[in-house]
Design an enzyme around this catalytic site. Structure first.
Site, mmCIF file in Angstrom:
data_model
loop_
_atom_site.group_PDB
_atom_site.id
_atom_site.type_symbol
_atom_site.label_atom_id
_atom_site.label_comp_id
_atom_site.label_asym_id
_atom_site.label_seq_id
_atom_site.Cartn_x
_atom_site.Cartn_y
_atom_site.Cartn_z
ATOM 1 N N ARG A 128 14.553 -28.690 -73.685
ATOM 2 C CA ARG A 128 14.030 -27.674 -74.598
ATOM 3 C C ARG A 128 12.776 -27.097 -73.943
ATOM 4 N NH1 ARG A 128 15.291 -32.181 -77.909
ATOM 5 N NH2 ARG A 128 16.932 -31.741 -79.453
ATOM 6 N N LYS A 153 11.820 -33.936 -79.709
ATOM 7 C CA LYS A 153 12.170 -33.600 -81.089
ATOM 8 C C LYS A 153 12.518 -34.872 -81.841
ATOM 9 C CE LYS A 153 14.935 -30.341 -83.755
ATOM 10 N NZ LYS A 153 15.975 -29.289 -83.708
ATOM 11 N N HIS A 214 16.681 -21.588 -74.332
ATOM 12 C CA HIS A 214 17.713 -22.392 -74.993
ATOM 13 C C HIS A 214 19.114 -22.031 -74.494
ATOM 14 C CE1 HIS A 214 17.163 -25.555 -77.901
ATOM 15 N NE2 HIS A 214 18.307 -25.257 -78.496
ATOM 16 N N ARG A 217 19.858 -24.352 -71.780
ATOM 17 C CA ARG A 217 20.201 -25.681 -72.324
ATOM 18 C C ARG A 217 21.655 -25.693 -72.810
ATOM 19 N NH1 ARG A 217 18.174 -30.364 -75.049
ATOM 20 N NH2 ARG A 217 18.852 -30.556 -77.210
ATOM 21 N N HIS A 240 20.286 -35.158 -79.012
ATOM 22 C CA HIS A 240 20.691 -34.777 -80.362
ATOM 23 C C HIS A 240 20.650 -35.992 -81.281
ATOM 24 C CE1 HIS A 240 23.125 -31.040 -78.895
ATOM 25 N NE2 HIS A 240 21.861 -30.758 -79.131
ATOM 26 N N TYR A 249 29.685 -27.877 -78.610
ATOM 27 C CA TYR A 249 29.980 -27.404 -77.257
ATOM 28 C C TYR A 249 31.464 -27.503 -76.919
ATOM 29 C CZ TYR A 249 24.985 -27.257 -76.814
ATOM 30 O OH TYR A 249 23.669 -26.957 -77.015
#
Length: 268
Positions: A128, A153, A214, A217, A240, A249
């Site tokens: 990120r 995150k 992003h 990413r 995640h 994805y």
């Protein structure tokens, strides 16, 4: 406003990011200005009225953020019920992804070494942009070609991998520099700075689609999936919290769709 300061303190104590603190504070402050009522008199009807007005001018994602801000404010600061306020669901749009050729073209279109390394690292590690600007020199192991995101995150640490070529280039770039951070000396670069670098490079490369940090990413994850990497490994690399997020994805990987043998061809 006293209520906004209480909100900020509560958010910080929960370990939420500075961006979350800023966004939540912004919407709550706007809400308090619009209602112009003492905190003790605020109720869910006030919140509904404020949010309904946003539908005329704001996107669904903005309204969702505003609603999340008010929910936290009501339940955690005011200690009031917010259950009857319905929050719109997020649109399930697929992320924009670059082809490998476009990524290569973007990297080759940078106008200096630092910009090339920034874009290369975003793609190579799937970072990120907030993680990239805070990445410290000591958090990269150049021999193992790995690095650590510290307090990413969700306040989580995670290991990431970078290419052998990039590892050598980064090590060479940092030789003789007294950098605390990989791309800055004593203070992190701003995320806006990185966004501008990519926007200008995209124009120079002649790439028509929107490209953000992003996007790199997303492209990293999609290209890993297309070359056969296990989605559970991609899930760990991206950091995640849920595998469901990574499963997105699987819907983006156009190369895998193209490789499917259509059953109609077997009938002809």
């Amino acid at each position: 406003m006293q209520e906004v300061e209480k909100l900020k303190s509560e958010l910080k104590m929960r370990g939420l990011s500075p961006m979350t603190v800023r966004n939540y504070s912004f919407f709550v402050e706007k809400f308090l200005q619009k209602t112009n009522k003492p905190a003790a008199e605020l109720n869910s009807d006030d919140a509904k009225l404020y949010l309904s007005d946003l539908f005329d001018t704001k996107s669904k994602n903005t309204i969702m953020l505003a609603a999340a801000s008010l929910r936290f404010f009501f339940t955690e600061v005011l200690k009031k019920d917010f259950a009857d306020v319905r929050i719109p669901k997020k649109d399930k749009t697929l992320p924009s992804v670059m082809t490998k050729e476009e990524v290569k073209k973007l990297i080759e279109s940078t106008d200096n070494v630092k910009s090339r390394l920034i874009i290369s690292l975003l793609y190579s590690a799937g970072l990120r942009v907030s993680e990239l600007v805070k990445l410290k020199v000591g958090e990269i192991n150049f021999e193992d070609k790995t690095g650590w995101v510290r307090s990413g995150k969700g306040a989580k640490d995670r290991l990431f991998a970078i290419s052998e070529t990039l590892s050598k280039e980064l090590k060479e770039y940092l030789t003789g520099r007294e950098n605390q951070y990989v791309f800055s000396k004593s203070e992190p670069l701003t995320t806006r700075n990185i966004q501008k670098i990519i926007a200008l490079t995209r124009k120079r490369a002649g790439i028509d689609k929107k490209v953000t940090p992003h996007t790199l990413r997303h492209s990293f994850a999609t290209h890993l999936l297309e070359q056969g990497s296990d989605i559970r490994i991609i899930h760990v690399l991206l950091g995640h919290s849920s595998l469901n997020t990574t499963q997105l994805y699987a819907h983006v990987s156009t190369d895998q769709i193209k490789k499917i043998k259509n059953p109609l061809d077997g009938l002809i």
